[in-house]
Write a protein that holds these residues in place. Sequence first.
Motif, short mmCIF file in Angstrom:
data_model
loop_
_atom_site.label_atom_id
_atom_site.label_comp_id
_atom_site.label_asym_id
_atom_site.label_seq_id
_atom_site.Cartn_x
_atom_site.Cartn_y
_atom_site.Cartn_z
N ASP A 18 -0.85 5.12 8.71
CA ASP A 18 0.11 4.99 7.62
C ASP A 18 -0.50 4.40 6.34
N LYS A 19 -1.82 4.30 6.28
CA LYS A 19 -2.58 3.83 5.12
C LYS A 19 -2.21 2.42 4.67
N THR A 20 -1.85 1.56 5.63
CA THR A 20 -1.62 0.15 5.30
C THR A 20 -2.87 -0.68 5.56
N GLU A 21 -3.86 -0.10 6.24
CA GLU A 21 -5.10 -0.79 6.54
C GLU A 21 -6.29 0.09 6.18
N LEU A 22 -7.17 -0.43 5.32
CA LEU A 22 -8.40 0.28 4.99
C LEU A 22 -9.44 -0.11 6.03
N VAL A 23 -9.92 0.88 6.77
CA VAL A 23 -10.83 0.64 7.89
C VAL A 23 -12.29 0.65 7.44
N ILE A 36 -8.37 0.77 -4.55
CA ILE A 36 -7.74 0.76 -3.23
C ILE A 36 -6.27 1.12 -3.41
N PRO A 37 -5.75 2.06 -2.63
CA PRO A 37 -4.34 2.47 -2.77
C PRO A 37 -3.38 1.29 -2.57
N ASP A 38 -2.27 1.31 -3.28
CA ASP A 38 -1.33 0.19 -3.20
C ASP A 38 -0.49 0.19 -1.94
N THR A 39 -0.74 1.12 -1.03
CA THR A 39 -0.09 1.08 0.29
C THR A 39 -0.83 0.12 1.23
N VAL A 40 -2.07 -0.23 0.86
CA VAL A 40 -2.93 -1.04 1.73
C VAL A 40 -2.51 -2.51 1.70
N LYS A 41 -2.33 -3.09 2.91
CA LYS A 41 -2.02 -4.51 3.07
C LYS A 41 -3.20 -5.27 3.68
N ARG A 42 -4.06 -4.54 4.41
CA ARG A 42 -5.19 -5.17 5.11
C ARG A 42 -6.48 -4.40 4.84
N ILE A 43 -7.56 -5.15 4.65
CA ILE A 43 -8.89 -4.57 4.52
C ILE A 43 -9.71 -5.13 5.68
N ARG A 44 -10.18 -4.25 6.53
CA ARG A 44 -10.90 -4.70 7.73
C ARG A 44 -12.25 -5.33 7.42
N ALA A 45 -12.73 -6.11 8.37
CA ALA A 45 -14.07 -6.71 8.28
C ALA A 45 -15.10 -5.60 8.05
N VAL A 63 -2.30 -6.30 -0.96
CA VAL A 63 -3.25 -6.76 0.06
C VAL A 63 -3.00 -8.22 0.41
N GLU A 64 -2.82 -8.49 1.71
CA GLU A 64 -2.56 -9.83 2.23
C GLU A 64 -3.69 -10.33 3.13
N TYR A 65 -4.61 -9.44 3.48
CA TYR A 65 -5.68 -9.81 4.41
C TYR A 65 -6.97 -9.08 4.05
N ILE A 66 -8.06 -9.84 3.99
CA ILE A 66 -9.40 -9.27 3.79
C ILE A 66 -10.29 -9.84 4.88
N GLY A 67 -10.82 -8.96 5.72
CA GLY A 67 -11.62 -9.35 6.87
C GLY A 67 -12.99 -9.89 6.51
N ASP A 132 -1.53 -23.59 -6.88
CA ASP A 132 -0.27 -23.10 -6.32
C ASP A 132 -0.14 -21.58 -6.39
N SER A 133 -1.17 -20.92 -6.92
CA SER A 133 -1.16 -19.45 -6.93
C SER A 133 -1.54 -18.87 -5.57
N VAL A 134 -2.17 -19.67 -4.69
CA VAL A 134 -2.64 -19.16 -3.40
C VAL A 134 -1.45 -18.83 -2.49
N LYS A 135 -1.42 -17.57 -2.02
CA LYS A 135 -0.35 -17.11 -1.12
C LYS A 135 -0.87 -16.86 0.29
N HIS A 136 -2.13 -16.47 0.41
CA HIS A 136 -2.66 -16.06 1.72
C HIS A 136 -4.02 -16.70 1.99
N ILE A 137 -4.10 -17.41 3.12
CA ILE A 137 -5.38 -17.92 3.62
C ILE A 137 -5.64 -17.19 4.93
#
Length: 198
Positions: A18-23, A36-45, A63-67, A132-137
């Motif tokens: 579903d193109k939510t994760e770039l492998v 990177i397409p705006d459907t992507v939420k995760r970028i794999r390691a 994007v909420e996660y970068i491996g 306070d801009s940090v949303k994702h660790i």
Amino acid sequence: TENDNISCDENSVLFNKDKTELVRYPSGRTDSSYIIPDTVKRIRAIAFKDSTALTDIVIPESVEYIGTNAFLNSGFYKDDANWDNGFLHIGTNLIAVYSDKIYAQCRLYSKTTLVASRAFEKCNITSLDMSDSVKHINEYAFTNCDNLESVRLSSNLETLGIGAFYDCDKLREIGIPNVSYGEDYALGLAFSRQYKIG
């Protein structure tokens, strides 16, 4: 090629179905830029590892996660001009830190919204003040920071990855903004059960 779980776009970039994760971005591509397409939420390691021609990358706000080491040895990563006092950002995403250049007290830049997996691993920081801009660790972002004693989290933090402060043996103080009396105790218990602290 396409199978049940992985799809390939016209640029041979691999995604989940579903193109939510770039492998994986093909390391042999000669393009210098990629959005990177705006459907992507995760970028794999290691997704962009060794993409030496790639010097300009756009990461969408989705994007909420970068491996771990997602951009290691890419053209962008290897260009010293992109590093700012030991920090490497792509847009608002902190993707890597030169651990030997970051010492003592550390304050994340006000533009930072995401800290990638293992970005600060083995850094010699003693305190961390997040803007306070940090949303994702992401997971293990600060693992093995042996001298880290205190952290002030962002008041806008949405996700805190597993093991974010794993093996930070000296960590004794975690400031959690915007919590009432009782909530701080509950969060402290949750931290102590979820993470190996001290």
